[in-house]
Design a protein around this motif. Sequence first.
Motif, mmCIF file in Angstrom:
data_model
loop_
_atom_site.group_PDB
_atom_site.id
_atom_site.type_symbol
_atom_site.label_atom_id
_atom_site.label_comp_id
_atom_site.label_asym_id
_atom_site.label_seq_id
_atom_site.Cartn_x
_atom_site.Cartn_y
_atom_site.Cartn_z
ATOM 1 N N ASP A 119 3.098 6.878 14.954
ATOM 2 C CA ASP A 119 1.793 6.221 15.064
ATOM 3 C C ASP A 119 0.829 7.047 15.913
ATOM 4 O OD1 ASP A 119 2.641 4.169 13.473
ATOM 5 O OD2 ASP A 119 3.080 2.795 15.128
ATOM 6 N N ASP A 127 0.874 -1.170 0.000
ATOM 7 C CA ASP A 127 0.000 0.000 0.000
ATOM 8 C C ASP A 127 0.910 1.219 0.000
ATOM 9 O OD1 ASP A 127 -1.729 2.083 0.440
ATOM 10 O OD2 ASP A 127 -2.366 1.442 2.425
ATOM 11 N N ARG A 155 0.297 3.908 2.934
ATOM 12 C CA ARG A 155 0.738 3.563 4.287
ATOM 13 C C ARG A 155 2.244 3.410 4.374
ATOM 14 N NH1 ARG A 155 1.372 -1.328 7.018
ATOM 15 N NH2 ARG A 155 0.634 -2.478 5.198
ATOM 16 N N GLU A 156 2.862 2.837 3.326
ATOM 17 C CA GLU A 156 4.283 2.516 3.382
ATOM 18 C C GLU A 156 5.194 3.659 2.954
ATOM 19 O OE1 GLU A 156 5.341 -0.210 4.657
ATOM 20 O OE2 GLU A 156 3.523 -1.440 4.704
ATOM 21 N N LYS A 161 -0.236 10.114 13.856
ATOM 22 C CA LYS A 161 -1.124 9.722 12.773
ATOM 23 C C LYS A 161 -2.519 9.453 13.307
ATOM 24 C CE LYS A 161 -2.697 8.507 8.799
ATOM 25 N NZ LYS A 161 -3.243 9.591 7.965
ATOM 26 N N ARG A 200 -6.021 4.152 0.515
ATOM 27 C CA ARG A 200 -5.134 3.036 0.178
ATOM 28 C C ARG A 200 -4.828 3.092 -1.311
ATOM 29 N NH1 ARG A 200 -6.484 -1.724 0.024
ATOM 30 N NH2 ARG A 200 -4.573 -2.678 0.776
#
Length: 412
Positions: free
Chosen positions: A169, A143, A146-147, A172, A405
């Motif tokens: 995290d 993805d 996300r990555e 986010k 995504r």
Amino acid sequence: MDGQGADDIVYDPSDPAVMADPFPVYARLREQDPVHWSPSVKSWIVTRYEDVRDLLLSDSLSVNRLVRFYTARPPAEAELLRDLIHYLNLWLAFRDPPDHTRLRRIMRHAFTAPAIERMRPSIGEITEMLLDRLEARGADRVDLIREFALQLPAFVIMDLLDVPRDRLDDFKDWSDDMAVFIGGARNATDKYARAARGCQKMSGYFRDLVAERRRDPRPSFLMDLIEAQDEGDSLSDDEIVATCILVLFAGHETTTNLIGNAALLLLRHPDQLALLRQDPALIHGAIEEVLRYDGPTNALVREVAEDHALHGRRLREGERVFVMVNSANRDPRQFAEPERFDITRAQNRHLTFGQGIHLCLGAKLAREEGRIAVQALFERFPEMALDPDEPPEWLDAMVPRGTRRLPVRLKG
């Protein structure tokens, strides 16, 4: 609302088909009902380039749209949103002159071109680190949001604000919670509680960080904000905390969507990707064309400050207006062949970063991140392709525009 429009046009931003491709309905609205009252959004939808530009420059609309909204909340909701509204009302994006004039005058001392230029090595280092991670995994399917596209601008902004990268995290999660409220999510049922929670966590963190930096100063953008002065005037601690939240929220979200949209458009237009590979200097034009063709800002929101007429419709004080910059950026009255994605486009006066006094202060940084990230991504993975088994998943939002995504195959 007054006037006659094309009643058969239904603009429903919660429709998944419209989330994925709003441009056909934008085209109909531009031609048949350029100042459209949307019953589902309970707002005006303005779609033509000239109207959008003029409204962004006009005193007849206000960005200070939260006061009326907040005062109309039931007591329980008002209490829940109290801290969130407090900090949002200190954002430059929600202030009219003279408050806006004062804040921007002070903040410009931190948002200088040399300060942004000093970020280039950090942007390059973060980009290569993330690409190394992707390559080391050897993963064929990832993805890309996300990555890569999410992490890169988040790390850049966290470095800018002197926030440790291992808090990614947390930030986010807090930012996502605020986004359901600020971005105009249509299908979230708990958006007030989530947004309040995200703001409480983020404001508490930055308040502690500002206090720490006052005790232990070190060169950083945050220190520039703390020390910024203009004619003896400086930012209060609440204004500094609010600005940190704005920079983190807007700075990473907009650029995430810019990088993701750029990757998607270039993969869907292999002829343009081939041009970019032949001449890497076209990256500047490529990013500008992404910003125009399917930019990270779908709309900007305003409130009618005084009654006025536009295309026979009567806009009344207090009514909400969505000025649709992504529609304006495909208006054939302004752009030749607007539906063609062309990275060599010469005339490209898009409105993605706004106009006038509310022109985005972070536009230069977003462009720089987009150029570095997109060029490095396609150089590192020349065989990258969209995943044929999983289509992109678009954000549920009216204001930002991007994919939640973006599944790709790194190896063709």
